[in-house]
Design a protein around this motif. Structure first.
Motif, PDB file in Angstrom:
ATOM      1  N   ARG A  30      47.654  55.015  44.829  1.00 20.17           N
ATOM      2  CA  ARG A  30      47.925  55.598  46.142  1.00 20.17           C
ATOM      3  C   ARG A  30      48.933  56.721  45.946  1.00 20.17           C
ATOM      4  N   VAL A  31      48.531  57.943  46.273  1.00 16.64           N
ATOM      5  CA  VAL A  31      49.439  59.070  46.208  1.00 16.64           C
ATOM      6  C   VAL A  31      49.912  59.388  47.621  1.00 16.64           C
ATOM      7  N   ARG A  32      50.911  60.252  47.709  1.00 16.07           N
ATOM      8  CA  ARG A  32      51.464  60.556  49.023  1.00 16.07           C
ATOM      9  C   ARG A  32      50.407  61.228  49.896  1.00 16.07           C
ATOM     10  N   PRO A  33      50.020  60.618  51.009  1.00 19.40           N
ATOM     11  CA  PRO A  33      48.965  61.199  51.848  1.00 19.40           C
ATOM     12  C   PRO A  33      49.451  62.433  52.601  1.00 19.40           C
ATOM     13  N   HIS A  34      48.486  63.275  52.966  1.00 22.85           N
ATOM     14  CA  HIS A  34      48.828  64.430  53.782  1.00 22.85           C
ATOM     15  C   HIS A  34      49.364  63.964  55.144  1.00 22.85           C
ATOM     16  N   ASP A  35      50.371  64.653  55.650  1.00 20.48           N
ATOM     17  CA  ASP A  35      50.915  64.341  56.974  1.00 20.48           C
ATOM     18  C   ASP A  35      50.175  65.178  57.998  1.00 20.48           C
ATOM     19  N   ILE A  36      49.144  64.590  58.605  1.00 19.28           N
ATOM     20  CA  ILE A  36      48.370  65.384  59.565  1.00 19.28           C
ATOM     21  C   ILE A  36      48.940  65.306  60.984  1.00 19.28           C
ATOM     22  N   ALA A  58      43.812  57.850  62.451  1.00 22.64           N
ATOM     23  CA  ALA A  58      43.564  56.438  62.134  1.00 22.64           C
ATOM     24  C   ALA A  58      42.972  56.294  60.732  1.00 22.64           C
ATOM     25  N   PHE A  59      42.065  57.196  60.375  1.00 25.78           N
ATOM     26  CA  PHE A  59      41.507  57.192  59.023  1.00 25.78           C
ATOM     27  C   PHE A  59      42.623  57.406  58.005  1.00 25.78           C
ATOM     28  N   GLN A  60      43.488  58.379  58.296  1.00 22.93           N
ATOM     29  CA  GLN A  60      44.558  58.704  57.355  1.00 22.93           C
ATOM     30  C   GLN A  60      45.529  57.543  57.183  1.00 22.93           C
ATOM     31  N   ALA A  83      42.185  62.735  55.281  1.00 25.89           N
ATOM     32  CA  ALA A  83      41.618  63.400  56.454  1.00 25.89           C
ATOM     33  C   ALA A  83      42.243  64.775  56.616  1.00 25.89           C
ATOM     34  N   ASP A  84      41.551  65.616  57.391  1.00 27.79           N
ATOM     35  CA  ASP A  84      42.078  66.951  57.698  1.00 27.79           C
ATOM     36  C   ASP A  84      41.564  67.358  59.067  1.00 27.79           C
ATOM     37  N   CYS A  85      41.679  68.618  59.389  1.00 27.72           N
ATOM     38  CA  CYS A  85      41.383  69.115  60.733  1.00 27.72           C
ATOM     39  C   CYS A  85      39.941  68.816  61.151  1.00 27.72           C
ATOM     40  N   PRO A  97      37.095  66.150  57.442  1.00 29.25           N
ATOM     41  CA  PRO A  97      37.004  65.955  55.988  1.00 29.25           C
ATOM     42  C   PRO A  97      37.521  64.584  55.567  1.00 29.25           C
ATOM     43  N   ALA A  98      36.872  64.033  54.536  1.00 28.34           N
ATOM     44  CA  ALA A  98      37.288  62.730  54.007  1.00 28.34           C
ATOM     45  C   ALA A  98      38.094  62.858  52.729  1.00 28.34           C
TER      46      ALA A  98
END
Length: 220
Positions: A30-36, A58-60, A83-85, A97-98
C-alpha cells in the motif's frame, strides 16, 4: 516525488475470498494514495456531480494506493489502484480512472457508471462487475500458476473453439466480458476485453491451467 509506502502489509477490503485476502497481504503493498478530496470544490466548479465525486472518493478510501502483482494480460493492469477526476461518458453516465497503466497503452482502466471495472478504448468495455472481481481474478491467476502442472495459452479462433460445456463459471471474479471457468482438474481464464474494446479479434486469448487437484480448484 514518488509515493512512499505507508503499510508494508496492506489490509484487504472486506468481502473478498480468503484467496484474494491472502493475495493482497502477501503480494501487495500500500503506497500513499492520491488525496482527491482536495479537488472536490474545483471538480464541482467544472460541473461534475457531487454524487460522482463521492463515488470516486469511496473507491479511493477502500482501494486507493493498493499496488498488486501484474496481471497475466492487459500489460499487467493498473500499476497502483487510484481514483481520479470523474469523466462524462459519450453513452451517458460517469466513469472515473481506476489507476495509471504500467506502460503506454491504447486504453485506460476505469470504473464505469454501474461500478464495473473495465477498459476505455474505442468503446467502454466492462471486464468485471466490480474492482473486487478484478482483484479476485488476479489472485486466482497467481494461485493457478503456482499449482498447475501445465499452462496452455490459446488465441484467436481457438478460444471460441474451447468446449466449456462441462465447466462452471467461477463466481467470485464477477466476470462480464472476461471470465474464469472451473472444470474437474483445470481452470480456464478467458480474456476478451482487448478483442472487444479495440475491435481486435487477434487479441482474444485464454489461459488453461491443468493438473489441478481438488484443493487447488476450490481452495486456496
Amino acid at each position: 516525488m514518488a509515493d512512499s509506502p505507508v503499510s508494508p502489509v496492506p489490509v484487504a477490503p472486506p468481502g473478498l475470498s480468503r484467496r484474494a485476502q491472502r493475495f493482497i497481504e502477501t503480494a501487495g503493498i500500500r503506497v500513499r494514495p492520491h488525496d482527491i478530496r482536495r479537488h472536490r470544490d474545483a471538480w464541482i466548479g467544472r460541473g461534475i456531480p457531487a454524487a460522482e465525486i463521492e463515488r470516486a472518493t469511496a473507491f479511493q478510501d477502500c482501494w486507493g494506493g493498493l499496488a498488486l502483482s501484474p496481471a497475466p494480460f492487459y500489460e499487467g493492469g493498473p500499476r497502483v489502484l487510484n481514483a481520479d477526476c470523474p469523466e462524462a461518458m459519450p453513452a451517458g453516465g460517469w466513469s472515473f480512472p481506476a489507476g495509471d497503466c504500467r506502460v503506454s497503452m491504447a486504453y485506460s482502466f476505469m470504473i464505469g457508471p454501474d461500478g464495473t471495472f473495465g477498459i476505455d478504448a474505442h468503446r467502454w468495455t466492462p471486464l468485471h462487475a466490480g474492482i473486487d472481481g478484478w482483484v479476485e481474478s488476479l489472485a486466482l491467476a497467481a494461485h493457478a500458476r503456482r499449482w498447475a502442472t501445465t499452462v496452455t495459452r490459446v488465441t484467436r479462433k481457438a478460444v471460441d473453439a474451447l468446449d466449456l460445456g462441462e465447466f462452471e463459471p467461477v463466481p467470485e471474479v464477477r466476470g462480464v466480458i472476461d471470465s474464469w471457468w472451473r472444470g474437474k482438474d483445470s481452470l480456464i481464464a478467458v480474456y476478451r476485453g482487448e478483442a472487444v474494446g479495440l475491435d481486435a479479434p487477434q487479441c482474444l486469448e485464454a489461459h488453461i491451467y491443468g493438473g489441478l487437484d481438488e484443493w487447488a480448484l476450490h481452495g486456496g
